[in-house]
Scaffold this motif. Structure first.
Motif, PDB file in Angstrom:
ATOM      1  N   ASN A   9       0.883  -1.162   0.000  1.00 15.86           N
ATOM      2  CA  ASN A   9       0.000   0.000   0.000  1.00 15.86           C
ATOM      3  C   ASN A   9       0.924   1.216   0.000  1.00 15.86           C
ATOM      4  N   PRO A  10       1.176   1.828  -1.164  1.00 20.08           N
ATOM      5  CA  PRO A  10       2.103   2.967  -1.228  1.00 20.08           C
ATOM      6  C   PRO A  10       1.460   4.245  -0.694  1.00 20.08           C
ATOM      7  N   TYR A  11       2.205   4.964   0.149  1.00 23.64           N
ATOM      8  CA  TYR A  11       1.677   6.189   0.745  1.00 23.64           C
ATOM      9  C   TYR A  11       2.408   7.447   0.270  1.00 23.64           C
ATOM     10  N   TRP A  12       3.731   7.326   0.108  1.00 21.56           N
ATOM     11  CA  TRP A  12       4.509   8.530  -0.132  1.00 21.56           C
ATOM     12  C   TRP A  12       5.812   8.162  -0.823  1.00 21.56           C
ATOM     13  N   PHE A  13       6.271   9.019  -1.706  1.00 26.43           N
ATOM     14  CA  PHE A  13       7.593   8.870  -2.308  1.00 26.43           C
ATOM     15  C   PHE A  13       8.485   9.916  -1.656  1.00 26.43           C
ATOM     16  N   ILE A  14       9.697   9.509  -1.309  1.00 25.43           N
ATOM     17  CA  ILE A  14      10.585  10.410  -0.571  1.00 25.43           C
ATOM     18  C   ILE A  14      12.025  10.204  -1.029  1.00 25.43           C
ATOM     19  N   LYS A  15      12.771  11.299  -1.119  1.00 27.63           N
ATOM     20  CA  LYS A  15      14.202  11.227  -1.431  1.00 27.63           C
ATOM     21  C   LYS A  15      14.953  11.046  -0.116  1.00 27.63           C
ATOM     22  N   HIS A  16      15.880  10.106  -0.114  1.00 29.49           N
ATOM     23  CA  HIS A  16      16.697   9.879   1.082  1.00 29.49           C
ATOM     24  C   HIS A  16      17.546  11.124   1.318  1.00 29.49           C
ATOM     25  N   PRO A  17      17.546  11.661   2.539  1.00 27.91           N
ATOM     26  CA  PRO A  17      18.263  12.917   2.787  1.00 27.91           C
ATOM     27  C   PRO A  17      19.790  12.815   2.694  1.00 27.91           C
ATOM     28  N   PHE A  18      20.360  11.602   2.788  1.00 19.80           N
ATOM     29  CA  PHE A  18      21.817  11.466   2.770  1.00 19.80           C
ATOM     30  C   PHE A  18      22.335  10.753   1.523  1.00 19.80           C
ATOM     31  N   SER A  19      21.466  10.506   0.563  1.00 14.61           N
ATOM     32  CA  SER A  19      21.901   9.864  -0.677  1.00 14.61           C
ATOM     33  C   SER A  19      21.009  10.364  -1.806  1.00 14.61           C
ATOM     34  N   ASP A  20      21.198   9.793  -2.977  1.00 15.06           N
ATOM     35  CA  ASP A  20      20.347  10.199  -4.092  1.00 15.06           C
ATOM     36  C   ASP A  20      19.202   9.220  -4.310  1.00 15.06           C
ATOM     37  N   GLY A  21      18.976   8.309  -3.373  1.00 13.43           N
ATOM     38  CA  GLY A  21      17.944   7.290  -3.518  1.00 13.43           C
ATOM     39  C   GLY A  21      16.540   7.841  -3.377  1.00 13.43           C
ATOM     40  N   LEU A  22      15.628   7.313  -4.185  1.00 16.84           N
ATOM     41  CA  LEU A  22      14.212   7.646  -4.098  1.00 16.84           C
ATOM     42  C   LEU A  22      13.489   6.405  -3.574  1.00 16.84           C
ATOM     43  N   TYR A  23      12.663   6.580  -2.557  1.00 21.50           N
ATOM     44  CA  TYR A  23      12.000   5.476  -1.874  1.00 21.50           C
ATOM     45  C   TYR A  23      10.492   5.650  -1.900  1.00 21.50           C
ATOM     46  N   VAL A  24       9.793   4.523  -1.828  1.00 26.90           N
ATOM     47  CA  VAL A  24       8.357   4.546  -1.605  1.00 26.90           C
ATOM     48  C   VAL A  24       8.143   4.100  -0.155  1.00 26.90           C
ATOM     49  N   ILE A  25       7.431   4.924   0.600  1.00 29.38           N
ATOM     50  CA  ILE A  25       7.065   4.599   1.975  1.00 29.38           C
ATOM     51  C   ILE A  25       5.721   3.889   1.892  1.00 29.38           C
ATOM     52  N   CYS A  26       5.652   2.699   2.458  1.00 32.16           N
ATOM     53  CA  CYS A  26       4.455   1.884   2.274  1.00 32.16           C
ATOM     54  C   CYS A  26       4.292   0.891   3.422  1.00 32.16           C
ATOM     55  N   LYS A  42      13.472   1.037  -1.994  1.00 33.94           N
ATOM     56  CA  LYS A  42      14.213   1.870  -2.935  1.00 33.94           C
ATOM     57  C   LYS A  42      13.716   1.585  -4.349  1.00 33.94           C
ATOM     58  N   LEU A  43      13.310   2.636  -5.051  1.00 35.73           N
ATOM     59  CA  LEU A  43      12.659   2.460  -6.353  1.00 35.73           C
ATOM     60  C   LEU A  43      13.537   1.742  -7.372  1.00 35.73           C
ATOM     61  N   ASN A  44      14.832   2.052  -7.423  1.00 37.29           N
ATOM     62  CA  ASN A  44      15.646   1.417  -8.461  1.00 37.29           C
ATOM     63  C   ASN A  44      15.951  -0.051  -8.163  1.00 37.29           C
ATOM     64  N   ARG A  45      15.496  -0.561  -7.027  1.00 44.30           N
ATOM     65  CA  ARG A  45      15.637  -1.991  -6.730  1.00 44.30           C
ATOM     66  C   ARG A  45      14.374  -2.774  -7.063  1.00 44.30           C
ATOM     67  N   ILE A  46      13.329  -2.077  -7.426  1.00 43.76           N
ATOM     68  CA  ILE A  46      12.085  -2.745  -7.809  1.00 43.76           C
ATOM     69  C   ILE A  46      12.241  -3.184  -9.266  1.00 43.76           C
ATOM     70  N   THR A  47      12.144  -4.496  -9.502  1.00 47.27           N
ATOM     71  CA  THR A  47      12.389  -5.019 -10.846  1.00 47.27           C
ATOM     72  C   THR A  47      11.112  -5.211 -11.655  1.00 47.27           C
ATOM     73  N   ALA A  48       9.984  -5.313 -10.995  1.00 50.24           N
ATOM     74  CA  ALA A  48       8.718  -5.473 -11.700  1.00 50.24           C
ATOM     75  C   ALA A  48       7.604  -4.913 -10.833  1.00 50.24           C
ATOM     76  N   LEU A  49       6.547  -4.469 -11.499  1.00 48.29           N
ATOM     77  CA  LEU A  49       5.437  -3.856 -10.793  1.00 48.29           C
ATOM     78  C   LEU A  49       4.140  -4.303 -11.452  1.00 48.29           C
ATOM     79  N   GLU A  50       3.171  -4.654 -10.644  1.00 48.63           N
ATOM     80  CA  GLU A  50       1.865  -5.043 -11.153  1.00 48.63           C
ATOM     81  C   GLU A  50       0.807  -4.282 -10.350  1.00 48.63           C
ATOM     82  N   VAL A  51       0.000  -3.517 -11.039  1.00 49.87           N
ATOM     83  CA  VAL A  51      -1.071  -2.781 -10.378  1.00 49.87           C
ATOM     84  C   VAL A  51      -2.274  -3.716 -10.268  1.00 49.87           C
ATOM     85  N   THR A  52      -2.826  -3.798  -9.052  1.00 49.21           N
ATOM     86  CA  THR A  52      -3.994  -4.660  -8.836  1.00 49.21           C
ATOM     87  C   THR A  52      -5.249  -3.809  -8.717  1.00 49.21           C
ATOM     88  N   LYS A  53      -6.375  -4.471  -8.669  1.00 48.65           N
ATOM     89  CA  LYS A  53      -7.647  -3.768  -8.489  1.00 48.65           C
ATOM     90  C   LYS A  53      -8.015  -3.665  -7.011  1.00 48.65           C
TER      91      LYS A  53
END
Length: 190
Positions: A9-26, A42-53
């Motif tokens: 359940n994704p709530y928020w996307f946030i940039k890590h304050p000490f790196s260039d990583g972008l994360y989904v808080i969920c 971490k978004l760049n570690r997500i290899t596949a995504l499937e949106v459900t209903k």
């Protein structure tokens, strides 16, 4: 690397304050389990995504802000307790430490010895390791012991990497206390 499947359940996307990583808080449920846990993925570690209903209720904004406030950067914890981290810095680092707000709970005090005591309350102290190591020999972890032991273990491994090039760095394994000191935690017995 292990691949894990999560229903989130994704709530928020946030940039890590000490790196260039972008994360989904969920919140997420790992495939094969039923426990819902807080996650920072971490978004760049997500290899596949499937949106459900499937639908979910959004998290209360105040609860989400509290959860993020507990993190050093973006890592949450399954328990709701803050953990106290206490560091002691060389006096030469006072100006740099005091000119930034590193964390909302930070406290900085100058001890009678001139040492700078820096303390914070965070959900996951291990997220601080890279930041702590960035201060080099100018910082010492006072608490928690588990964080101090993790730093010691990493330093020991790093010394081993350089030991063959610099003979005085070679650590003798003939002294059993050397191995016990590097591996034993008196708090947990591990």
């Amino acid at each position: 690397n292990d691949v894990n499947r999560w229903k989130i359940n994704p709530y928020w996307f946030i940039k890590h304050p000490f790196s260039d990583g972008l994360y989904v808080i969920c919140d997420g449920i790992r495939e094969g389990t039923s426990n819902v846990i807080p996650l920072s993925l971490k978004l760049n570690r997500i290899t596949a995504l499937e949106v459900t209903k499937e639908t979910f209720s959004p998290i209360n904004t105040q609860a989400l802000l509290e959860r993020i406030k507990k993190a050093w950067g973006v890592w949450g914890s399954q328990d709701d307790n803050y953990k106290s981290v206490i560091l002691e810095f060389d006096a030469k680092h006072y100006q740099r430490l005091s000119e930034s707000l590193w964390h909302p709970t930070q406290k900085i005090e100058v001890l009678k010895t001139g040492v700078i005591r820096f303390s914070v309350m965070v959900s996951e102290p291990n997220e601080m390791i890279t930041w702590i190591r960035g201060w080099g020999s100018g910082v010492k972890v006072i608490a928690p012991d588990s964080l101090r032991q993790q730093i010691v273990q990493e330093l020991y491994q790093q010394i081993q990497l350089y030991a063959s090039a610099i003979p005085e760095l070679q650590i003798s394994h003939s002294d059993p206390n050397t191995l016990v000191w590097a591996k034993y935690s008196p708090d947990t017995g591990a």
